[in-house]
Motif scaffolding. Structure first.
Motif, PDB file in Angstrom:
ATOM      1  N   TRP A  14       1.022  -1.285  -0.084  1.00  0.00           N
ATOM      2  CA  TRP A  14       0.101   0.012   0.109  1.00  0.00           C
ATOM      3  C   TRP A  14       0.977   1.328   0.010  1.00  0.00           C
ATOM      4  CZ3 TRP A  14      -1.083   4.439   2.956  1.00  0.00           C
ATOM      5  CH2 TRP A  14      -2.356   4.928   2.606  1.00  0.00           C
ATOM      6  N   ALA A  15       1.911   1.486   0.642  1.00  0.00           N
ATOM      7  CA  ALA A  15       3.010   2.525   0.925  1.00  0.00           C
ATOM      8  C   ALA A  15       3.471   2.576  -0.429  1.00  0.00           C
ATOM      9  CB  ALA A  15       3.810   2.138   2.131  1.00  0.00           C
ATOM     10  N   ALA A  16       3.805   1.555  -1.022  1.00  0.00           N
ATOM     11  CA  ALA A  16       4.616   1.433  -2.210  1.00  0.00           C
ATOM     12  C   ALA A  16       3.528   2.104  -3.331  1.00  0.00           C
ATOM     13  CB  ALA A  16       5.136   0.242  -2.655  1.00  0.00           C
ATOM     14  N   LEU A  17       2.421   1.652  -3.365  1.00  0.00           N
ATOM     15  CA  LEU A  17       1.505   2.147  -4.424  1.00  0.00           C
ATOM     16  C   LEU A  17       1.211   3.638  -4.015  1.00  0.00           C
ATOM     17  CD1 LEU A  17       0.011   1.076  -6.892  1.00  0.00           C
ATOM     18  CD2 LEU A  17      -1.737   0.491  -5.039  1.00  0.00           C
ATOM     19  N   GLN A  18       1.092   3.943  -2.917  1.00  0.00           N
ATOM     20  CA  GLN A  18       0.884   5.462  -2.710  1.00  0.00           C
ATOM     21  C   GLN A  18       2.041   6.327  -3.270  1.00  0.00           C
ATOM     22  OE1 GLN A  18      -1.761   6.566  -1.782  1.00  0.00           O
ATOM     23  NE2 GLN A  18      -1.609   8.269  -0.490  1.00  0.00           N
ATOM     24  N   GLN A  19       3.204   5.885  -2.795  1.00  0.00           N
ATOM     25  CA  GLN A  19       4.329   6.870  -3.352  1.00  0.00           C
ATOM     26  C   GLN A  19       4.544   6.646  -4.607  1.00  0.00           C
ATOM     27  OE1 GLN A  19       8.196   5.163  -2.064  1.00  0.00           O
ATOM     28  NE2 GLN A  19       9.244   7.037  -2.850  1.00  0.00           N
ATOM     29  N   GLN A  20       4.021   5.721  -5.440  1.00  0.00           N
ATOM     30  CA  GLN A  20       3.982   5.643  -6.993  1.00  0.00           C
ATOM     31  C   GLN A  20       2.900   6.690  -7.597  1.00  0.00           C
ATOM     32  OE1 GLN A  20       3.281   1.773  -8.695  1.00  0.00           O
ATOM     33  NE2 GLN A  20       2.899   2.529 -10.692  1.00  0.00           N
ATOM     34  N   ASN A  21       1.660   6.391  -6.830  1.00  0.00           N
ATOM     35  CA  ASN A  21       0.863   7.438  -7.163  1.00  0.00           C
ATOM     36  C   ASN A  21       1.048   9.052  -7.276  1.00  0.00           C
ATOM     37  OD1 ASN A  21      -1.246   5.195  -8.203  1.00  0.00           O
ATOM     38  ND2 ASN A  21      -1.805   5.051  -6.092  1.00  0.00           N
ATOM     39  N   ALA A  22       1.871   9.274  -6.023  1.00  0.00           N
ATOM     40  CA  ALA A  22       2.225  10.786  -5.891  1.00  0.00           C
ATOM     41  C   ALA A  22       3.224  10.960  -6.907  1.00  0.00           C
ATOM     42  CB  ALA A  22       2.933  10.789  -4.528  1.00  0.00           C
ATOM     43  N   GLN A  23       4.348  10.263  -7.050  1.00  0.00           N
ATOM     44  CA  GLN A  23       5.214  10.390  -8.268  1.00  0.00           C
ATOM     45  C   GLN A  23       4.566  10.689  -9.694  1.00  0.00           C
ATOM     46  OE1 GLN A  23       7.840   7.302  -7.699  1.00  0.00           O
ATOM     47  NE2 GLN A  23       9.004   8.337  -6.211  1.00  0.00           N
ATOM     48  N   GLU A  24       3.596   9.974 -10.054  1.00  0.00           N
ATOM     49  CA  GLU A  24       2.943   9.967 -11.085  1.00  0.00           C
ATOM     50  C   GLU A  24       2.187  11.407 -11.072  1.00  0.00           C
ATOM     51  OE1 GLU A  24       0.297   6.814 -11.663  1.00  0.00           O
ATOM     52  OE2 GLU A  24       2.355   5.054 -11.954  1.00  0.00           O
ATOM     53  N   MET A  25       1.471  11.837 -10.033  1.00  0.00           N
ATOM     54  CA  MET A  25       0.736  13.165  -9.782  1.00  0.00           C
ATOM     55  C   MET A  25       1.731  14.271 -10.063  1.00  0.00           C
ATOM     56  SD  MET A  25      -1.874  14.539  -9.773  1.00  0.00           S
ATOM     57  CE  MET A  25      -3.025  13.469  -8.946  1.00  0.00           C
ATOM     58  N   ILE A  26       3.137  14.236  -9.442  1.00  0.00           N
ATOM     59  CA  ILE A  26       4.263  15.173  -9.582  1.00  0.00           C
ATOM     60  C   ILE A  26       4.405  15.252 -11.243  1.00  0.00           C
ATOM     61  CG2 ILE A  26       6.532  15.759  -9.158  1.00  0.00           C
ATOM     62  CD1 ILE A  26       5.983  14.415  -6.244  1.00  0.00           C
ATOM     63  N   ALA A  27       4.583  13.953 -11.833  1.00  0.00           N
ATOM     64  CA  ALA A  27       5.065  14.181 -13.186  1.00  0.00           C
ATOM     65  C   ALA A  27       3.976  14.778 -13.901  1.00  0.00           C
ATOM     66  CB  ALA A  27       5.291  12.513 -13.833  1.00  0.00           C
ATOM     67  N   ARG A  28       2.842  14.534 -13.551  1.00  0.00           N
ATOM     68  CA  ARG A  28       1.600  14.901 -14.485  1.00  0.00           C
ATOM     69  C   ARG A  28       1.434  16.649 -14.257  1.00  0.00           C
ATOM     70  NH1 ARG A  28      -3.025  13.543 -17.138  1.00  0.00           N
ATOM     71  NH2 ARG A  28      -2.932  11.570 -16.490  1.00  0.00           N
ATOM     72  N   LEU A  29       1.966  17.007 -12.993  1.00  0.00           N
ATOM     73  CA  LEU A  29       1.794  18.472 -12.735  1.00  0.00           C
ATOM     74  C   LEU A  29       2.870  19.186 -13.363  1.00  0.00           C
ATOM     75  CD1 LEU A  29       0.532  18.446  -8.919  1.00  0.00           C
ATOM     76  CD2 LEU A  29      -0.763  19.333 -10.784  1.00  0.00           C
ATOM     77  N   THR A  30       4.043  18.543 -13.380  1.00  0.00           N
ATOM     78  CA  THR A  30       5.454  18.914 -14.111  1.00  0.00           C
ATOM     79  C   THR A  30       5.090  19.317 -15.525  1.00  0.00           C
ATOM     80  OG1 THR A  30       6.750  18.083 -12.373  1.00  0.00           O
ATOM     81  CG2 THR A  30       7.822  18.653 -14.422  1.00  0.00           C
ATOM     82  N   ASP A  31       4.558  18.320 -16.124  1.00  0.00           N
ATOM     83  CA  ASP A  31       4.234  18.444 -17.529  1.00  0.00           C
ATOM     84  C   ASP A  31       3.187  19.268 -17.881  1.00  0.00           C
ATOM     85  OD1 ASP A  31       5.798  16.285 -18.066  1.00  0.00           O
ATOM     86  OD2 ASP A  31       4.216  14.687 -18.369  1.00  0.00           O
TER      87      ASP A  31
END
Length: 181
Positions: free
Chosen positions: A64-81
């Motif tokens: 769950w923690a790993a998935l949460q971190q992955q989701n946060a990184q995907e969100m950061i990537a989307r926001l950066t784009d």
């Protein structure tokens, strides 16, 4: 007979055309920004729904923690784009507006100088010093406008590099957060 009224009419017409071009440009770029915002919000909503579904199916706390971190990184990537896309639109708009304004100012300076020359030809004798002063004032004003345009371009380039650096730092921070856990 003086051509001054025709020249003033032409200057007004060109100014109106420039204003219409700026209005058209503003509307087009506004539409592009709205589309970017819509696409970003739509993507974030879709990602959020997917993440919630995935998180609800996880039973292991570490997973769950790993998935949460992955989701946060995907969100950061989307926001950066998204940030980069907005920056690109704003930068392009700024360049186009600067080009329209600079072209119009240059043309207006040339037209005004021509108008002053035309008026000087039909002016009464002894008015040469007044027209010389007007020409000198126009030369100074044109020089000032060119200096301001160059300064605005330098400022835009500086702001663009600062925004790129911030976006890059944000992206690196997101990656560092991933490897740091």
């Amino acid at each position: 007979m003086s051509k001054a009224p025709d020249a003033l009419n032409e200057m007004n017409q060109k100014a109106a055309e420039a204003a219409m071009n700026l209005t058209r440009l503003s509307i087009e770029q506004g539409e592009r920004l709205l589309k970017l915002q819509f696409d970003a919000v739509s993507g974030m909503l879709s990602d959020g729904m997917k993440a919630a579904r995935e998180l609800s199916e996880v039973r292991d706390p570490q997973q769950w923690a790993a998935l949460q971190q992955q989701n946060a990184q995907e969100m950061i990537a989307r926001l950066t784009d998204y940030s980069r896309s907005v920056h690109a639109v704003v930068g392009e708009t700024q360049k186009e507006i600067g080009s329209v304004v600079e072209t119009r100012l240059r043309a207006m300076g040339t037209q005004t100088e021509g108008l002053v020359d035309e008026m000087a030809k039909t002016a009464p004798p002894g008015s040469e010093p007044a027209f010389a002063a007007m020409k000198q004032t126009l030369t100074i004003a044109n020089s000032l406008a060119e200096t301001m345009a160059r300064t605005a371009q330098q400022f835009a380039a500086s702001a663009e590099s600062a925004i790129k650096a911030a976006a890059s730092a944000s992206a690196k921070a997101g990656k560092t957060g991933k490897s740091g856990s």
